[in-house]
Design a protein around this motif. Structure first.
Motif: not given
Ligand code: TMP
Length: 203
Positions: A11-13, A15-17, A39-41, A49-51, A53-55, A66-68, A70-72, A91-95, A151-153
């Motif tokens: 989950i966000d926060g 400390g993954k990065s 991902e996304p990215g 796409i990241r810009e 969906v995050l904002h 959009l997530m898929f 970007a993944r493709a 890979c920082d996040r995937f499916s 938006r997720f945070e």
């Molecule tokens: P990050 O926090 O690892 O940079 O990832 C960006 C955000 O994108 C994070 O809040 C989780 C979200 N996300 C999804 O909701 N679905 C997805 O498939 C992916 C790859 C990320």
């Protein structure tokens, strides 16, 4: 494919990065050919796409597609070529993120998400997935310091609790692929456990 595909989730926060950056440095100093991506990215389209969906507020189905999308592109342009060249892909996040965030978090139908994942992945999946597990109460304290949360945070604790449980269920279903780390431990202890897990897989 001769490389090693490793993904990182949590989950966000969580400390993954920070831990991924430390792992990258460690593997690089060991002389391994490492491809660090996210991902996304990971591609020009993926970063755009990241810009979005995050904002920008988007419909949940749009978010999934959009997530898929970007993944493709990420698989085609970055991940498969790197694995074919024998590289280690971090890979920082995937499916699993889509199943946890859009599936468990937002309530999107899991069968549809799995079908889309199967189509998009076409057999290219991580052989190791590290889940940084942390209670939302702990991650929230870490997110509170952020100046401009995305938006997720900005989601509430109950959303992150559902996402966390979604991840834990995925890990339980595939114990041979997942390594679950207690990310509420001190940073250095988590990094040490991460290095051990990846080294074990590298052999
Ligand atoms: P990050 O926090 O690892 O940079 O990832 C960006 C955000 O994108 C994070 O809040 C989780 C979200 N996300 C999804 O909701 N679905 C997805 O498939 C992916 C790859 C990320």
């Amino acid at each position: 494919m001769s490389g090693l595909f490793v993904s990182f989730e949590g989950i966000d926060g969580a400390g993954k990065s920070t831990h991924i950056a430390r792992l990258h440095q460690h593997l690089f100093s060991r002389g391994l050919d490492v491809c660090l991506t996210r991902e996304p990215g990971g591609t020009p389209l993926g970063e755009s796409i990241r810009e979005w969906v995050l904002h920008q507020p988007v419909d949940v189905l749009t978010e999934v597609l959009l997530m898929f999308a970007a993944r493709a592109e990420h698989l085609r342009q970055v991940i498969r070529p790197a694995l074919q060249a024998g590289r280690v892909v971090l890979c920082d996040r995937f499916s699993d993120a889509t199943l946890a965030y859009q599936g468990a978090g937002r309530g999107v139908d899991r069968v549809m998400l799995r079908d889309l994942a199967t189509q998009v992945e076409a057999g290219t999946r991580p052989s190791l997935t590290v889940l940084f597990d942390v209670p939302p109460a702990v991650s929230r304290a870490r997110l509170e310091g952020l100046k401009a949360p995305d938006r997720f945070e900005r989601e509430q604790q109950d959303f992150f609790e559902r996402v966390r449980q979604g991840y834990l269920a995925l890990a339980q279903a595939e114990p041979e692929r997942f390594v679950v780390l207690d990310a509420s431990q001190p940073m250095d202890a988590v990094t040490a456990a991460l290095l051990r897990a990846v080294e074990a897989r590298l052999g």
